[in-house]
Structure formats: C-alpha cells, structure tokens
Design a protein around this motif. Structure first.
Motif, mmCIF file in Angstrom:
data_model
loop_
_atom_site.group_PDB
_atom_site.id
_atom_site.type_symbol
_atom_site.label_atom_id
_atom_site.label_comp_id
_atom_site.label_asym_id
_atom_site.label_seq_id
_atom_site.Cartn_x
_atom_site.Cartn_y
_atom_site.Cartn_z
ATOM 1 N N UNK A 1 0.588 -0.897 -0.033
ATOM 2 C CA UNK A 1 0.324 0.212 0.038
ATOM 3 C C UNK A 1 1.237 1.160 0.189
ATOM 4 N N UNK A 2 2.346 0.937 0.357
ATOM 5 C CA UNK A 2 2.787 2.299 0.370
ATOM 6 C C UNK A 2 4.178 1.818 0.403
ATOM 7 N N UNK A 3 5.453 2.764 -0.436
ATOM 8 C CA UNK A 3 6.791 1.796 -0.952
ATOM 9 C C UNK A 3 7.421 3.054 0.122
ATOM 10 N N UNK A 4 8.834 3.341 0.148
ATOM 11 C CA UNK A 4 9.589 4.436 0.641
ATOM 12 C C UNK A 4 10.899 3.665 -0.301
ATOM 13 N N UNK A 5 11.699 4.256 -0.898
ATOM 14 C CA UNK A 5 12.544 3.868 -1.553
ATOM 15 C C UNK A 5 13.626 4.911 -1.795
ATOM 16 N N UNK A 6 14.927 4.058 -2.342
ATOM 17 C CA UNK A 6 15.975 5.414 -2.572
ATOM 18 C C UNK A 6 16.497 5.246 -3.809
ATOM 19 N N UNK A 7 16.882 6.978 -4.381
ATOM 20 C CA UNK A 7 16.641 6.963 -6.179
ATOM 21 C C UNK A 7 17.544 5.608 -6.457
ATOM 22 N N UNK A 8 16.959 4.950 -7.793
ATOM 23 C CA UNK A 8 17.922 4.067 -8.601
ATOM 24 C C UNK A 8 17.472 2.586 -8.085
ATOM 25 N N UNK A 9 16.443 2.854 -7.293
ATOM 26 C CA UNK A 9 16.002 1.083 -6.488
ATOM 27 C C UNK A 9 14.909 0.749 -7.818
ATOM 28 N N UNK A 10 14.626 -0.513 -7.744
ATOM 29 C CA UNK A 10 13.491 -1.033 -8.116
ATOM 30 C C UNK A 10 12.102 -1.149 -8.194
ATOM 31 N N UNK A 11 10.765 -1.241 -7.482
ATOM 32 C CA UNK A 11 10.332 -1.534 -6.458
ATOM 33 C C UNK A 11 9.038 -1.979 -7.464
ATOM 34 N N UNK A 12 8.458 -3.444 -6.750
ATOM 35 C CA UNK A 12 7.752 -4.269 -7.829
ATOM 36 C C UNK A 12 6.604 -4.078 -6.902
ATOM 37 N N UNK A 13 5.138 -3.743 -8.201
ATOM 38 C CA UNK A 13 3.746 -4.008 -6.948
ATOM 39 C C UNK A 13 3.057 -4.816 -7.702
ATOM 40 N N UNK A 14 2.264 -5.621 -6.695
ATOM 41 C CA UNK A 14 1.229 -6.816 -7.242
ATOM 42 C C UNK A 14 -0.680 -6.612 -6.683
ATOM 43 N N UNK A 15 -1.219 -6.949 -7.602
ATOM 44 C CA UNK A 15 -2.508 -6.660 -8.247
ATOM 45 C C UNK A 15 -2.733 -7.848 -8.532
ATOM 46 N N UNK A 16 -3.983 -8.598 -7.277
ATOM 47 C CA UNK A 16 -4.481 -9.942 -7.756
ATOM 48 C C UNK A 16 -5.559 -10.081 -7.589
ATOM 49 N N UNK A 17 -6.297 -10.871 -8.538
ATOM 50 C CA UNK A 17 -8.231 -10.904 -8.760
ATOM 51 C C UNK A 17 -8.368 -11.961 -7.527
ATOM 52 N N UNK A 18 -9.496 -11.563 -6.685
ATOM 53 C CA UNK A 18 -9.864 -12.403 -6.490
ATOM 54 C C UNK A 18 -10.910 -13.126 -6.984
ATOM 55 N N UNK A 19 -11.142 -14.620 -6.967
ATOM 56 C CA UNK A 19 -12.380 -15.682 -7.001
ATOM 57 C C UNK A 19 -12.803 -15.433 -8.143
ATOM 58 N N UNK A 20 -12.116 -14.021 -9.052
ATOM 59 C CA UNK A 20 -11.852 -15.055 -10.404
ATOM 60 C C UNK A 20 -10.667 -14.494 -11.267
ATOM 61 N N UNK A 21 -11.242 -14.564 -12.852
ATOM 62 C CA UNK A 21 -9.467 -15.142 -13.776
ATOM 63 C C UNK A 21 -9.888 -13.010 -14.009
ATOM 64 N N UNK A 22 -8.652 -12.605 -14.159
ATOM 65 C CA UNK A 22 -8.559 -11.258 -14.911
ATOM 66 C C UNK A 22 -7.798 -10.952 -15.981
ATOM 67 N N UNK A 23 -8.554 -11.632 -17.289
ATOM 68 C CA UNK A 23 -7.351 -11.470 -18.474
ATOM 69 C C UNK A 23 -6.840 -10.498 -19.129
ATOM 70 N N UNK A 24 -7.612 -9.117 -18.802
ATOM 71 C CA UNK A 24 -6.685 -8.115 -18.499
ATOM 72 C C UNK A 24 -6.842 -7.187 -17.442
ATOM 73 N N UNK A 25 -5.752 -6.833 -17.560
ATOM 74 C CA UNK A 25 -5.199 -5.311 -15.892
ATOM 75 C C UNK A 25 -5.009 -4.413 -16.408
ATOM 76 N N UNK A 26 -5.788 -3.264 -15.972
ATOM 77 C CA UNK A 26 -4.961 -1.723 -16.472
ATOM 78 C C UNK A 26 -4.113 -1.218 -14.688
ATOM 79 N N UNK A 27 -2.956 -0.324 -15.945
ATOM 80 C CA UNK A 27 -2.554 0.319 -14.623
ATOM 81 C C UNK A 27 -3.134 1.585 -15.025
ATOM 82 N N UNK A 28 -2.984 2.726 -13.286
ATOM 83 C CA UNK A 28 -3.008 3.869 -13.654
ATOM 84 C C UNK A 28 -1.579 4.453 -13.202
#
Lengths: 112, 114
Positions: free
Chosen positions: B9-36
């Motif tokens: 929900x929240x991440x603080x990182x140093x410049x130059x590092x990489x950050x991974x964000x995960x999204x999971x669909x619950x109880x159904x299959x999501x063939x398409x996910x939109x990132x905003x």
C-alpha cells in the motif's frame, strides 16, 4: 483517442442542496459511462454507471443522465450530506472499448 | 468487499532502486489488468494495459523499459518501476473488469522515491 472533459473542477454546496457534475466525451463509439467517488488516499469507488442503451439511471439520491447525441453525461446528487464530500470522476470507455479514460475530477464540498 | 488485492500500500525507496507492485484478482480470473498513475490532486492516467500471456500495451509517453509489466497468470499482474527517481513518486493503482462488467480498482500503492 477518447477525451473526457469534466466540469466544474470544484463545487461547494450547502447540506441538503443538489449537486450536478457534467462531462463530455469525444469518441462516439464509447458505450459505458461510470462515475467514481474517491476519498483522499483511497481507491476510486464506483457509485453509479450507465450504458449507452439507456438515457437515465437512478440509485437513491444519485442519478446519471446520458445524451448520446450531444456526447455528454451528468451526475446528479440530491439532498447532499457532508459525507458526500469527496472527489468525483467521470469516465468513458476508450477507443478499443476496454480501458476507462477519466475526466479531471470534481472536488465536492458539502458544508453543514 | 474487495475483488482486487494490491500490495504494497505504501513504499519508500531510494533513488535508483526498483519497486514491484502486485495486483491479484480474488475469486475470478482477470485476463486484463489496467495500470493507472495518479499525481496529487490530479486524475487517473492510464499507463498500460496488461494481458495474460502476452506483452503489455503502453500508452503514449509511458516508457516500457522503465515500467515493466508482467501478467504471468490469470490472477496476478505486476508493475515494476525500475531505477526509480523522485519524479516517479505517485499513487499507482490497478484495475480490472469484474465478471459483472464493472471496473474495480485495487487499493493503490503510494510510491515515494527519496
């Protein structure tokens, strides 16, 4: 591509008054028009939506109207309450009909 | 209840590092996910559309090498912000169509790059 314009950007009303937010869209192929309410730091929540085969939809104090010819749709909130204060976004489906393109948002303030 | 789970929900990182964000669909299959992405007091801007088993589609102006999207399963899509810089600080949020044809959003990730 799709372009969604939303007005006004801010709206202040007294508790009990009505609030109206208007949006226009550019792509005549768009067929789905939802409205979202977003509180600070939280996810946008769907409050009402309308598809292109109807002109109006109502859910208690909230209603949405759609004019496909003019390519505009509006959100109407009656008997506003302080808890209605939030940012409201309109959206329309994009050219491919898959993603949503959002308006710039309206900050609604309801004072008691 | 929530139908899309987003972490962290929240991440603080140093410049130059990489950050991974995960999204999971619950109880159904999501063939398409939109990132905003949403900057403070601004609207949601579509960054990319992720499709299960194929390459993501990026919006104009979004660097595909910087914002890596993976949709390896029908319930999980990830966004990795590579070599993050302060200007990448923003609220990132995923969304997907539910079986009843509503676009539902994850809870969002507030990224702060120092």
């Amino acid at each position: 591509g799709e372009n969604v314009e939303q007005h006004p950007s801010t709206l202040s009303v007294q508790e009990g008054d009505s609030a109206v937010i208007k949006c226009t869209y550019s792509d005549s192929a768009s067929n789905y028009f939802p409205w979202y309410k977003q509180e600070l730091g939280k996810r946008p929540q769907l409050i009402i939506d309308i598809r292109s085969n109807v002109g109006e939809k109502k859910d208690q104090r909230i209603a949405v109207t759609l004019n496909k010819t003019a390519k505009h749709f509006s959100l109407h909130i009656t008997e506003t309450q302080p808890e209605d204060s939030a940012v409201y976004f309109c959206a329309a489906t994009d050219q491919a009909g898959t993603a949503l393109i959002f308006g710039k948002g309206t900050t609604l303030s309801v004072s008691s | 209840g929530a139908v899309v789970s987003q972490h962290p929900s929240r991440v603080i990182c140093k410049s130059g590092t990489s950050v991974k964000i995960e999204c999971r669909s619950l109880d159904f299959q999501a063939t398409t996910m939109f990132w905003y992405r949403q900057f403070p007091k601004q609207s949601l801007m579509l960054m990319a559309t992720s499709n299960e088993g194929s390459k993501a589609t990026y919006e104009q102006g979004v660097e595909k090498d910087k914002f890596l999207i993976n949709h390896a399963s029908l319930t999980l899509s990830t966004l990795t912000v590579t070599s993050a810089h302060p200007e990448d600080s923003s609220f990132y949020i995923c969304g997907t169509w539910t079986p009843n044809e509503k676009l539902f959003f994850g809870s969002g990730t507030q990224l702060s790059v120092l």
